[in-house]
Design a protein around this motif. Structure first.
Motif, PDB file in Angstrom:
ATOM      1  N   ASP A  38      -4.734   5.502   0.790  1.00  0.00           N
ATOM      2  CA  ASP A  38      -5.452   5.329   2.163  1.00  0.00           C
ATOM      3  C   ASP A  38      -6.659   6.696   2.194  1.00  0.00           C
ATOM      4  O   ASP A  38      -7.512   6.506   2.569  1.00  0.00           O
ATOM      5  CB  ASP A  38      -4.554   5.424   3.119  1.00  0.00           C
ATOM      6  CG  ASP A  38      -5.108   5.590   4.477  1.00  0.00           C
ATOM      7  OD1 ASP A  38      -5.685   4.570   4.762  1.00  0.00           O
ATOM      8  OD2 ASP A  38      -4.981   6.515   5.386  1.00  0.00           O
ATOM      9  N   VAL A 150       4.331  -2.450   9.286  1.00  0.00           N
ATOM     10  CA  VAL A 150       2.954  -2.186   8.803  1.00  0.00           C
ATOM     11  C   VAL A 150       2.151  -3.405   9.306  1.00  0.00           C
ATOM     12  O   VAL A 150       1.162  -3.275  10.082  1.00  0.00           O
ATOM     13  CB  VAL A 150       2.927  -2.680   7.166  1.00  0.00           C
ATOM     14  CG1 VAL A 150       1.611  -2.797   6.578  1.00  0.00           C
ATOM     15  CG2 VAL A 150       3.385  -1.072   6.337  1.00  0.00           C
ATOM     16  N   VAL A 266      -6.382  -4.909   9.737  1.00  0.00           N
ATOM     17  CA  VAL A 266      -5.246  -3.833   8.720  1.00  0.00           C
ATOM     18  C   VAL A 266      -6.280  -3.301   7.837  1.00  0.00           C
ATOM     19  O   VAL A 266      -7.270  -3.768   7.434  1.00  0.00           O
ATOM     20  CB  VAL A 266      -4.207  -4.966   8.188  1.00  0.00           C
ATOM     21  CG1 VAL A 266      -3.227  -5.690   8.793  1.00  0.00           C
ATOM     22  CG2 VAL A 266      -5.001  -5.914   7.010  1.00  0.00           C
ATOM     23  N   GLU A 270      -2.915  -0.692   3.668  1.00  0.00           N
ATOM     24  CA  GLU A 270      -1.841  -1.498   3.983  1.00  0.00           C
ATOM     25  C   GLU A 270      -1.399  -2.827   3.261  1.00  0.00           C
ATOM     26  O   GLU A 270      -0.412  -3.238   3.207  1.00  0.00           O
ATOM     27  CB  GLU A 270      -1.913  -1.828   5.496  1.00  0.00           C
ATOM     28  CG  GLU A 270      -1.886  -0.540   6.489  1.00  0.00           C
ATOM     29  CD  GLU A 270      -2.235  -0.776   8.169  1.00  0.00           C
ATOM     30  OE1 GLU A 270      -1.608  -0.062   8.764  1.00  0.00           O
ATOM     31  OE2 GLU A 270      -3.106  -1.888   8.163  1.00  0.00           O
TER      32      GLU A 270
END
Length: 595
Positions: A38, A150, A266, A270
């Motif tokens: 991320d 998630v 998303v 993820e």
């Protein structure tokens, strides 16, 4: 199993809680990798500090994981061996309290399996499966929870492959249960043939059949490996399909994740986290399947322990109920081994100071009567009582104080001759010990041993001959100082003169004992108060020596035959026609019976 864990359940619960910590620590690296991806995609400038932070936390997570698993296994192993020790002590205590007739009916091999092998199987369950199966169950649950956190759609995509894997494997592997049953039977057959071949190899070589025996072993081996190959060809494709489908979650997660990421529902990180977690969500279930494969053996062992653990103390009579003089009586006793009848309607009475003898052909039931009198067997019908109290209702201590049994199958424990003699009564005096040894005609053989009474003998008395072990066993039975003494072929060691001397010394030294002697030879029994002739499980004649010589054809033939055997002599050349050494022939059995 839950009952056997009594007193150790808190320790096992602690092991399970520590295992949960280890499972959570196992998932930390996935979360750290998610943070790193991320950071790479969202804020590359902050990547170095993020990676450094992740590395520190990764080290902490790994240390926590190994520490938690180490503590969990330490607790589970310590608890497992404590439960094993407690279980063995309980089993041995229960066996010590078990009725003698029940104990003898079980067989030493079955009891050994319960106390040794079956308890040993518990170690794998408690020490390993409690931790491994807990981790295998908790890990998918925690992973599933994280996946739903998630994105629930990615979570369902990952979980969808599970049912597909099980359905496809069940279709491909239909009938595999029967194949495994065939495999178990083939394994048992091969094991039996191998043991039989190795055990009887000297016999086969004596008769020159070693080659044919080896051909049988080769044939069983060939059948075994052919079956193994067939099962492998059948199961490997199904197992491969099962494991492949379990790892095929990416076929669903990647397209779905790409579509969701394109819609900004998303992030790419993820999606990557879902792919990584999905790879391990079903893998622990393989350990669970192995656990279920091992459980039938553990359950079978527990079922074998259950009757032992359920043994009660049993009824006990007060000592005041059995006071001398005693009378032991069998009233219309019957007994059978399965469908085969051994005894029918047998009645007899043994009074204090009486000398009683059981005679009859092999298989007539003499030893069975001896075992019933000694309390080792329970009659199928009729009663066996001593002073009106049924023998099976006596406690072990009271029965052992009243009745002693010596057979031709002798067990001597590792220790000295003196230790084995005093087994029946540790407080016996030296004078009583030597008197029993002299009556049993064992004094000379003990004095000839290297250290006399202190001579060490191995278990089963392997350093002594069969006759020597029998004499020690008879002396041990005499030292029990019981009111009833049963000798089941216990004088097989003796020749005719020794047997006569033994019976005379026994009557003189222990005049108050009620004696029951099972014999095949008649030397010395002419002094018996009662001789019972047993044929085909029934008492066909009874009486004294003189009475049976008049009334019993079997006893008269047997007596005459033994008298004639004593008259066999070798004669020289000049005492018989022809040449060489010959012998005087006694009458044949038919001639004896016909007079």
């Amino acid at each position: 199993m839950f009952q056997l864990m009594a007193g150790r359940r808190i320790a096992l619960l602690a092991a399970l809680l520590v295992t949960l910590v280890a499972v959570i620590a196992e998932l930390v690296p996935f979360w750290l990798l998610f943070r790193a991806i991320d950071a790479l995609l969202v804020d590359p400038q902050d990547l170095p500090s993020t990676l450094l932070s992740c590395a520190v936390w990764l080290l902490v997570a790994l240390l926590l994981k190994y520490l938690a698993y180490g503590v969990a296994y330490l607790i589970s192993h310590h608890t497992a061996y404590a439960i094993m020790a407690d279980t063995r002590q309980r089993l041995v205590s229960q066996l010590a309290a078990a009725p003698l007739h029940w104990l003898l009916a079980q067989g030493a091999g079955a009891l050994k399996q319960s106390v040794i092998q079956d308890v040993e199987r518990m170690e794998a369950f408690i020490a390993h499966h409690t931790v491994e199966v807990t981790a295998a169950v908790l890990a998918p649950l925690v992973v599933t929870g994280l996946l739903f956190w998630v994105d629930w759609r990615l979570a369902l995509a990952v979980l969808a492959v599970g049912p597909l894997a099980f359905v496809s494997a069940s279709i491909v592997m239909r009938g595999s249960g029967q194949e495994h049953e065939r495999f178990n039977r083939a394994t048992a057959d091969l094991s039996n043939v191998t043991v039989e071949y190795l055990r009887n190899m000297p016999v086969m070589k004596i008769f020159c059949h070693a080659t044919s025996g080896f051909r049988l072993l080769q044939r069983r081996l060939r059948d075994y490996y052919q079956l193994t190959e067939d099962i492998t060809r059948r199961t490997v494709p199904g197992w491969s399909l099962f494991t492949s489908v379990l790892g095929a979650h990416m076929l669903l997660v990647l397209p779905l994740g790409a579509w969701l990421e394109a819609r900004d529902e998303v992030s790419a990180a993820e999606v990557a986290l879902a792919v990584m977690l999905g790879a391990g969500v079903f893998r622990p279930m393989l350990k669970v399947s192995r656990f279920f494969m091992e459980m039938p053996g553990i359950f079978a062992g527990l079922s074998r322990m259950a009757p032992i653990l359920a043994i009660g103390a049993g009824p006990r009579c007060g000592a005041s109920q059995i006071e001398p003089p005693v009378t032991l009586a069998l009233d219309r006793v019957g007994f059978a081994y399965g469908p085969r009848s051994i005894l029918e309607d047998v009645s007899l009475s043994l009074t204090a100071g009486s000398f009683n003898v059981l005679l009859g052909p092999s298989g007539s039931g003499k030893s069975t009567i001896a075992q019933i009198v000694a309390g080792a067997l329970v009659p199928a019908s009729g009663t066996a009582r001593i002073n009106g109290v049924e023998i099976q209702d006596l406690g072990d201590a009271e029965r052992a104080a009243l009745i002693a049994l010596a057979t031709q199958d002798v067990f001597l424990f590792s220790g000295t001759i003196r230790d084995n003699l005093r087994l029946a009564r540790p407080t016996v005096s030296e004078a009583q010990l030597r008197r029993a040894v002299e009556v049993a005609q064992a004094q000379t053989l003990i004095e000839a041993l290297p250290d006399g009474y202190e001579t060490q003998v191995s278990e089963l008395g392997a350093r002594l001959s069969g006759g020597e072990r029998q004499r020690i066993a008879v002396a041990r039975a005499l030292l029990a100082d019981t009111q009833v003494l049963v000798l089941d072929e216990a004088t097989a060691f003796a020749d005719s003169l020794t047997q006569r001397a033994f019976f005379q010394a026994l009557r003189a030294a222990y005049p108050d004992k009620a004696l029951l002697v099972v014999a095949h030879r008649l030397y010395g029994i002419e002094q018996a108060d009662q001789i019972l002739v047993l044929e085909r499980g029934q008492v066909t004649d009874r009486g004294t020596h003189a009475e049976l010589l008049r009334s019993s054809v079997y006893y008269r033939a047997m007596w005459r035959r033994e008298q004639q055997i004593e008259e066999w002599t070798l004669v020289a050349d000049d005492e018989r026609p022809g040449s060489g050494i010959g012998w005087n022939r006694p009458a044949t059995p038919t001639e004896v019976v016909n007079g």
